[in-house]
Design an enzyme around this catalytic site. Structure first.
Site, PDB file in Angstrom:
ATOM      1  N   LEU A  44       0.820  -1.218   0.000  1.00 29.22           N
ATOM      2  CA  LEU A  44       0.000   0.000   0.000  1.00 29.22           C
ATOM      3  C   LEU A  44       0.845   1.256   0.000  1.00 29.22           C
ATOM      4  O   LEU A  44       0.516   2.238  -0.662  1.00 29.22           O
ATOM      5  CB  LEU A  44      -0.956  -0.028   1.184  1.00 29.22           C
ATOM      6  CG  LEU A  44      -2.172  -0.897   0.888  1.00 29.22           C
ATOM      7  CD1 LEU A  44      -3.014  -1.100   2.136  1.00 29.22           C
ATOM      8  CD2 LEU A  44      -3.019  -0.288  -0.222  1.00 29.22           C
ATOM      9  N   SER A 285      -8.951 -10.644  13.068  1.00 28.90           N
ATOM     10  CA  SER A 285      -8.921  -9.184  13.123  1.00 28.90           C
ATOM     11  C   SER A 285      -9.326  -8.624  14.476  1.00 28.90           C
ATOM     12  O   SER A 285     -10.212  -9.136  15.151  1.00 28.90           O
ATOM     13  CB  SER A 285      -9.869  -8.625  12.068  1.00 28.90           C
ATOM     14  OG  SER A 285     -10.104  -7.264  12.323  1.00 28.90           O
ATOM     15  N   ARG A 338      -3.627  -2.927  21.868  1.00 28.97           N
ATOM     16  CA  ARG A 338      -3.084  -4.267  21.680  1.00 28.97           C
ATOM     17  C   ARG A 338      -2.040  -4.659  22.712  1.00 28.97           C
ATOM     18  O   ARG A 338      -2.002  -5.813  23.147  1.00 28.97           O
ATOM     19  CB  ARG A 338      -2.448  -4.339  20.297  1.00 28.97           C
ATOM     20  CG  ARG A 338      -3.483  -4.192  19.248  1.00 28.97           C
ATOM     21  CD  ARG A 338      -2.865  -3.933  17.929  1.00 28.97           C
ATOM     22  NE  ARG A 338      -3.933  -3.928  16.939  1.00 28.97           N
ATOM     23  CZ  ARG A 338      -3.733  -3.832  15.650  1.00 28.97           C
ATOM     24  NH1 ARG A 338      -2.510  -3.712  15.196  1.00 28.97           N
ATOM     25  NH2 ARG A 338      -4.740  -3.841  14.829  1.00 28.97           N
ATOM     26  N   ARG A 464       1.281   0.507  18.063  1.00 29.43           N
ATOM     27  CA  ARG A 464       0.401   1.001  17.001  1.00 29.43           C
ATOM     28  C   ARG A 464      -1.039   0.680  17.333  1.00 29.43           C
ATOM     29  O   ARG A 464      -1.365  -0.473  17.628  1.00 29.43           O
ATOM     30  CB  ARG A 464       0.757   0.372  15.660  1.00 29.43           C
ATOM     31  CG  ARG A 464      -0.212   0.767  14.566  1.00 29.43           C
ATOM     32  CD  ARG A 464       0.228   0.304  13.218  1.00 29.43           C
ATOM     33  NE  ARG A 464       0.099  -1.119  12.999  1.00 29.43           N
ATOM     34  CZ  ARG A 464      -1.021  -1.736  12.658  1.00 29.43           C
ATOM     35  NH1 ARG A 464      -2.134  -1.060  12.495  1.00 29.43           N
ATOM     36  NH2 ARG A 464      -1.037  -3.036  12.466  1.00 29.43           N
ATOM     37  N   LEU A 470      -2.407   1.030   7.787  1.00 28.74           N
ATOM     38  CA  LEU A 470      -2.862   1.312   6.424  1.00 28.74           C
ATOM     39  C   LEU A 470      -2.974   2.816   6.237  1.00 28.74           C
ATOM     40  O   LEU A 470      -2.610   3.369   5.193  1.00 28.74           O
ATOM     41  CB  LEU A 470      -4.216   0.638   6.160  1.00 28.74           C
ATOM     42  CG  LEU A 470      -4.260  -0.877   6.348  1.00 28.74           C
ATOM     43  CD1 LEU A 470      -5.649  -1.415   6.005  1.00 28.74           C
ATOM     44  CD2 LEU A 470      -3.220  -1.565   5.474  1.00 28.74           C
TER      45      LEU A 470
END
Ligand SMILES: Cc1cc2nc3c(=O)[nH]c(=O)nc-3n(C[C@H](O)[C@H](O)[C@H](O)COP(=O)(O)OP(=O)(O)OC[C@H]3O[C@@H](n4cnc5c(N)ncnc54)[C@H](O)[C@@H]3O)c2cc1C
Length: 671
Positions: A44, A285, A338, A464, A470
């Protein structure tokens, strides 16, 4: 020695980027035709950069080791991409996205970069919608959003569980338009093996044609590295098997500083490891944490019975379950970031409450969401007194519409139906926040050498937040680099083509050739994977989810010894002049074996816990945050940028001190 100037523009944070753009040098369209840019990597970040630079008129040469840009690792991204559009009217703004990202990264990122990221995030969505990316829509046809960990708003745009794939198809179609026009020359199945500097500036690369084995010289006025992250240093990770550090490491060896190598993200929701012969882990996910509740049995005897297969999770009543994230972090619950969720899972499993045979799993349970959605649907459909089965069926249909492909994937891998029994998940290596150091212009410490996307260190600090990779990759490629690189290239409009028959190209090509010849001639006794697995085990055990001084010192010594053994005893079958996957791997593992040691050294140097870096010596001992990670802003509010000096142990540390003028440095609390 290069100086570490972050080149952050002056002025109020919200005006920096606009003022910067108003004052940079521009290259006139007629002159862009005389300028070549190499983009290495077409995920990307690289794909969006290549398409945009070509659209602007530069001549782009794009490189990828896969057979097509469509196969870049970016395709794996499931959950979504953030943008501060405030479509849900829940109070989102550029400032909040900026704030959440800096806080989520545990105050170890550069404020100005993160603000710019938030500022351009909305443009990404508009651009991608215009390209036809099929983002999910709500009942009225507007773009839908969901929430991800570490935030209290819904700002994540998504395309079912295939967001990365859809975004990549968008970038790829933009690239294709330029490939067809001849503005992008695409080199598939080519691996960049080194960078060439002339008069101190990056002026080209040496690439290997992976099909014929031929070494090629390519020159340009600037080189952009967009080669993704290095999570595969752990051997087992959620990354694509080919993801590697080679390009980033090679530019490091040629003078680009490598920043924060120890900042790694361990993702909490992966399918647990099933045995010793696995080479890859699968991510479920993070979006699943919107509806799934995470728990383990509250009683040790129940956990033991589950581990031994005597009890099923559905047999454990509510009062005997420990929804430990909801218990410990009432404000964010299952949506804590996370790093927090991963450590909490490890803590429960280490205490013996794990729920599979190895004791390394926790449950992610959708039963209550299914019931809640089912009741809502029954009401919407006007059903009076629906049966429990009807409610469950209606609820399952909603879950299927939201996460169907993820549930199907889980069932295929684990052979259990996650609509009926909770999923099992465990943390796994997923993303690397560290990478090549870049300034505000995304330029490395080598003039003319840029680095974008996961390969650079910027924007995410020590952790993050979900759906932010993305966003950063596409922000870099579509909206930041195309401006900043122009400012640099404006000086090159009269340089003319860069020749490749020069001593600089000769020298670098020779080094690359010698290394390849060494590999195919060494005829040692151990495979490349043997070394990679061993490295991965050292990394996971001693430089993984939590680290301490003793373990880090051992890791450095063990990695060095393993590297020496590798160079003596590695066996690479086949030849250099053919397609040779083992040869490709050998070069990549050689680089991992150096990076791994620097990684441990960086972790050792940072004697504080922050984000994805948990030092066991640095824990809150008192108060509301007791047991949580303890940051040390007095001594460690800096980016560590390492200069190559031969052996990784000899690398020299440069500090970029971080200034926080727009965000107050606070204890990160999700309680
Ligand atoms: C399973 C999974 C799910 C994820 N889900 C999300 C998500 O929902 N939201 C989110 O924001 N992020 C997500 N991420 C993270 C995100 O996918 C990555 O950070 C991002 O896609 C990286 O993009 P990139 O362009 O920097 O690199 P990549 O997509 O990794 O592309 C690297 C490119 O470089 C090329 N390359 C590498 N080395 C060389 C070389 N030496 N020579 C030539 N070419 C080379 C490759 O061929 C490829 O084209 C996820 C990650 C994983 C593993």
């Amino acid at each position: 020695m290069a100086t570490l100037d972050s080149k952050v523009p002056e002025g109020p944070i919200k005006d920096k980027w606009t003022n910067y753009k108003n004052h940079i040098e521009l290259v006139n369209p007629a002159n862009k035709r005389h300028i070549d840019v190499i983009v290495v990597g077409t995920g990307l970040a690289g794909g969006s950069a290549a398409a945009t630079l070509a659209e602007l008129g530069y001549n782009v040469k794009a490189f990828a080791y896969q057979d097509s840009p469509r196969r870049a690792h970016s395709i794996a991204a499931q959950g979504g991409i953030n943008a501060s559009k405030n479509y849900m009217g829940d109070g989102d703004s550029d400032y909040r996205l900026f704030y959440d990202t800096v806080k989520g990264g545990d105050y170890r990122s550069r404020e100005a970069n993160v603000y710019r990221l938030a500022e351009v995030s909305g443009n990404i969505i508009d651009q991608c919608v215009a390209q036809g990316v099929p983002f999910a829509r709500d009942y009225g046809g507007l773009l839908d959003n969901r929430s991800f960990g570490g935030v209290l708003v819904s700002r994540t745009f998504y395309a079912k569980g295939q967001t990365g794939q859809q975004l990549l198809l968008g970038a790829y179609s933009a690239m294709n338009r330029q490939i067809a026009r001849g503005k992008i020359e695409m080199f598939n199945r080519h691996e960049m093996l080194d960078v060439v500097k002339i008069d101190g500036k990056a002026r080209g690369i040496i690439a290997r044609n992976l099909i014929t084995g031929e070494l090629e010289r390519h020159s340009a006025h600037a080189v952009v590295i967009a080669t993704g992250g290095y999570g595969n240093v752990y051997f087992l990770s959620t990354n694509a098997m080919g993801s590697n550090v080679t390009a980033a490491w090679k530019v490091h060896k040629r003078g680009a500083f490598f920043a924060n190598p120890c900042f790694t993200q361990i993702h909490p929701t992966c399918i647990p490891r099933s045995g010793d012969y696995q080479s890859k882990l699968t991510l479920m996910s993070e979006s699943l944490r919107n509806d799934g509740r995470i728990w383990v049995p509250a009683k040790l005897e129940d956990a033991k019975a589950i581990q031994e297969g005597r009890l099923k999770p559905t047999q454990i009543p509510e009062e005997d379950r420990d929804y430990y994230l909801e218990r410990r972090y009432p404000a964010f619950g299952n949506l804590v970031p996370r790093d927090v969720a991963s450590r909490a899972a490890k803590e429960r499993c280490d205490a013996g409450y794990g729920v599979n045979a190895t004791g390394e799993a926790v449950y992610l349970d959708f039963a209550s969401a299914i019931e809640r959605y089912g009741k809502e649907q029954a009401k919407l459909k006007g059903l009076n007194n629906p049966s429990k089965e009807e409610i469950i069926k209606l609820g399952q249909d909603i879950i299927k519409a939201k996460y169907g492909n993820l549930f199907q994937m889980y069932e295929k891998i684990v052979a259990e139906n996650p609509y009926e029994t909770p999923m099992m998940i465990y943390p796994a290596t997923h993303y690397t926040m560290g990478g090549v150091w870049v300034d505000y212009n995304l330029m490395t410490t080598v003039p003319g050498l840029y680095c974008i996307g996961e390969a650079n260190f910027s924007d995410h600090g020590a952790n993050r937040l979900g759906a932010s990779a993305l966003m950063q990759g596409l922000a870099d490629g579509y909206f930041v680099l195309p401006y900043t690189i122009g400012d640099y290239l404006a000086d090159d409009i009269q340089t003319g083509k860069i020749p490749t028959n020069t001593p600089e190209f000769d020298a670098v090509e020779n080094e690359v050739k010698e290394r390849i010849e060494f590999f195919v001639n060494n005829k040692g006794s151990k495979s490349v994977d043997y070394f990679h697995k061993k490295l991965g085990k050292i990394m996971w055990d001693k430089v993984g989810m939590s680290r301490n001084e003793k373990g880090l010192k051992e890791a450095m010594a063990e990695i060095k010894a393993l590297r020496e053994e590798f160079w003596k005893d590695v066996n690479v079958p086949g030849n250099a002049n053919e397609m040779n996957a083992e040869l490709e791997k050998a070069g990549r593992v050689a680089d991992f074996l150096e990076l791994g040691e620097l990684f441990a050294k960086d972790a050792l140097t940072r004697n504080e816990s922050c984000g994805g870096h948990f030092r066991e010596e640095s824990v809150e001992l008192e108060g509301e945050q007791k047991g949580e990670a303890k940051r040390n802003d007095e001594e460690y509010a800096f980016v560590s940028a390492w200069e190559y000096k031969g052996e990784p142990a000899d690398a020299v540390l440069h500090k970029e001190h971080l200034e926080f003028n727009d965000i107050e440095l606070k204890q990160r609390s999700y309680k």
